[in-house]
Design a protein around this motif. Structure first.
Motif, PDB file in Angstrom:
ATOM      1  N   ALA A 143      -4.669   6.219   5.405  1.00  0.00           N
ATOM      2  CA  ALA A 143      -4.649   5.081   4.719  1.00  0.00           C
ATOM      3  C   ALA A 143      -5.237   3.873   5.460  1.00  0.00           C
ATOM      4  N   ALA A 144      -5.448   4.189   6.985  1.00  0.00           N
ATOM      5  CA  ALA A 144      -5.905   2.864   8.219  1.00  0.00           C
ATOM      6  C   ALA A 144      -7.746   3.161   7.717  1.00  0.00           C
ATOM      7  N   SER A 145      -8.229   3.881   7.279  1.00  0.00           N
ATOM      8  CA  SER A 145      -9.315   3.758   6.653  1.00  0.00           C
ATOM      9  C   SER A 145      -9.676   3.122   5.738  1.00  0.00           C
ATOM     10  N   PHE A 146      -8.866   2.603   4.939  1.00  0.00           N
ATOM     11  CA  PHE A 146      -9.020   1.420   3.792  1.00  0.00           C
ATOM     12  C   PHE A 146      -9.016   0.232   4.390  1.00  0.00           C
ATOM     13  N   VAL A 191       6.141   1.152   9.722  1.00  0.00           N
ATOM     14  CA  VAL A 191       5.276   1.136  10.964  1.00  0.00           C
ATOM     15  C   VAL A 191       4.341   0.860  10.528  1.00  0.00           C
ATOM     16  N   PHE A 192       3.473   1.786   8.933  1.00  0.00           N
ATOM     17  CA  PHE A 192       2.477   0.581   7.737  1.00  0.00           C
ATOM     18  C   PHE A 192       2.513  -1.111   8.409  1.00  0.00           C
ATOM     19  N   GLY A 193       3.830  -1.399   8.088  1.00  0.00           N
ATOM     20  CA  GLY A 193       3.760  -2.849   7.582  1.00  0.00           C
ATOM     21  C   GLY A 193       3.603  -4.173   9.022  1.00  0.00           C
ATOM     22  N   ILE A 194       4.425  -3.339   9.772  1.00  0.00           N
ATOM     23  CA  ILE A 194       4.070  -4.112  11.168  1.00  0.00           C
ATOM     24  C   ILE A 194       2.564  -3.570  11.879  1.00  0.00           C
ATOM     25  N   LEU A 230      -6.789  -0.728  13.405  1.00  0.00           N
ATOM     26  CA  LEU A 230      -6.004  -0.480  12.541  1.00  0.00           C
ATOM     27  C   LEU A 230      -4.930   0.851  12.546  1.00  0.00           C
ATOM     28  N   ALA A 231      -6.017   2.089  12.530  1.00  0.00           N
ATOM     29  CA  ALA A 231      -5.378   3.308  13.362  1.00  0.00           C
ATOM     30  C   ALA A 231      -4.481   3.882  14.620  1.00  0.00           C
ATOM     31  N   ASP A 232      -5.093   3.138  15.543  1.00  0.00           N
ATOM     32  CA  ASP A 232      -4.837   3.202  16.805  1.00  0.00           C
ATOM     33  C   ASP A 232      -3.869   2.383  17.018  1.00  0.00           C
ATOM     34  N   ILE A 233      -3.639   1.405  16.167  1.00  0.00           N
ATOM     35  CA  ILE A 233      -2.591   0.183  16.098  1.00  0.00           C
ATOM     36  C   ILE A 233      -1.127   1.575  15.465  1.00  0.00           C
ATOM     37  N   GLY A 234      -1.225   2.244  13.941  1.00  0.00           N
ATOM     38  CA  GLY A 234      -0.472   2.756  14.175  1.00  0.00           C
ATOM     39  C   GLY A 234      -0.129   3.677  14.330  1.00  0.00           C
ATOM     40  N   ALA A 235      -1.069   4.278  15.270  1.00  0.00           N
ATOM     41  CA  ALA A 235      -0.191   5.468  15.947  1.00  0.00           C
ATOM     42  C   ALA A 235       0.546   5.215  17.511  1.00  0.00           C
ATOM     43  N   LEU A 239       5.222   1.935  -2.134  1.00  0.00           N
ATOM     44  CA  LEU A 239       4.574   3.168  -1.005  1.00  0.00           C
ATOM     45  C   LEU A 239       5.584   3.626  -0.368  1.00  0.00           C
ATOM     46  N   ALA A 240       6.476   3.644  -0.244  1.00  0.00           N
ATOM     47  CA  ALA A 240       7.720   4.011   0.301  1.00  0.00           C
ATOM     48  C   ALA A 240       8.100   5.015  -0.777  1.00  0.00           C
ATOM     49  N   THR A 241       8.339   4.482  -2.116  1.00  0.00           N
ATOM     50  CA  THR A 241       9.029   5.559  -2.721  1.00  0.00           C
ATOM     51  C   THR A 241       7.717   6.911  -3.038  1.00  0.00           C
TER      52      THR A 241
END
Lengths: 194, 194
Positions: free
Chosen positions: A90-93, A154-157, A171-176, A126-128
């Motif tokens: 998703a972060a690639s978006f 996690v995505f929202g934060i 965003l990918a690094d923050i998500g991880a 999205l969660a559903t």
């Protein structure tokens, strides 16, 4: 979280965001948006059901990125490992050059409770969707729901952090990082739940 | 999640739920509710700002239960241990004899998107309030947000399970089970986040 698109839809989105940010969301009509780029209101409504939708247009593409991550995770991946894949996909978006747009968009949303509601709704959907995809991989009901909800959280934060002024991690690094923090949080509790 | 109260507010709530369930939420007016228990519309609006609010009235008491849990957790409790306390404290708001009411209330909410929105909003506010309370205890920003969001997620999942037909565990027990499942989920991922 819309992505620029070529043609009328993309021009309308860009113009809408500028008008929302400068003039205010409530004070901007669909006609204003269309006229500012030399299009008609009718063209506007061919692309968007209402002016709120301009800000959420293209979000199904983001959901698709999450689902691609779920589908391409290794067969033996645990539910949260699958979610980690989905988050990375998703972060690639949101490449870094999108950050100023995302920041401006969020500032518009934060000023309007109806837009905030729509955003909460999209995150809940999205969660559903994520939970369904996990179940389709054979993850059991409760684990799928929890992993999907945690992924959306996690995505929202991570997204909120990504658009903060001065933040320069991807965003990918923050998500991880956020997901790792969740793991750290929960590993300090394992023996003590009453 | 409203609790019966003595007097007019409680009678109005009980009557409202019955009318919403039998006649439908949209088809029931504030006047209908008031008249069904021999009160006036004016009395209705002294207690509730609108008919949606009848279903959410008293929810600040639930939030108070969460906060009591946060405040009474031991000084050395980890963020998620504090959340476990908060969940256990909140569960006391829903003794087993409340289950039929909660079930009926949820069936009304599930049939109306505006009510679902309001419920999502209340759960989001709960997470924000919980995060503030954790920060006030010295928990750092990210850990507080994650632990609070996870707490709200666990609560939502546990509550949904609690009102399922045939479920007979207490909300406190289900909440502890769901939290344990979250811990299990995350401990299977710790070494693999890319």
């Amino acid at each position: 979280m819309a992505r620029w698109e070529p043609g009328a839809a993309g021009r309308l989105q860009k113009a809408a965001l500028e008008l929302f940010a400068t003039r205010g969301f409530e004070q901007t009509t669909a006609t204003d948006i269309a006229e500012s780029v030399g299009l008609t209101e009718r063209t506007f409504f061919r692309h968007f059901s209402d002016k709120r939708e301009v800000l959420f247009h293209g979000q199904h593409l983001l959901v698709e990125e999450f689902l691609t991550g779920v589908r391409t995770a290794p067969p033996d991946a645990s539910p949260l490992e699958i979610v980690a894949r989905a988050l990375r996909s998703a972060a690639s978006f949101f490449p870094d050059e999108r950050r100023p747009y995302s920041r401006l968009r969020q500032s518009v949303i934060d000023q309007n409770s109806a837009l905030q509601e729509r955003e909460r709704h999209k995150l809940a959907s999205l969660a559903t969707t994520l939970a369904d995809a996990l179940r389709a991989r054979g993850v059991d009901e409760l684990a799928a729901t929890l992993a999907a909800e945690s992924g959306a959280t996690v995505f929202g934060i991570a997204f909120t952090q990504w658009i903060r002024e001065g933040e320069d991690r991807s965003l990918a690094d923050i998500g991880a990082d956020v997901l790792r923090e969740l793991v750290t949080l929960t590993t300090t509790v394992s023996r003590k739940i009453p």
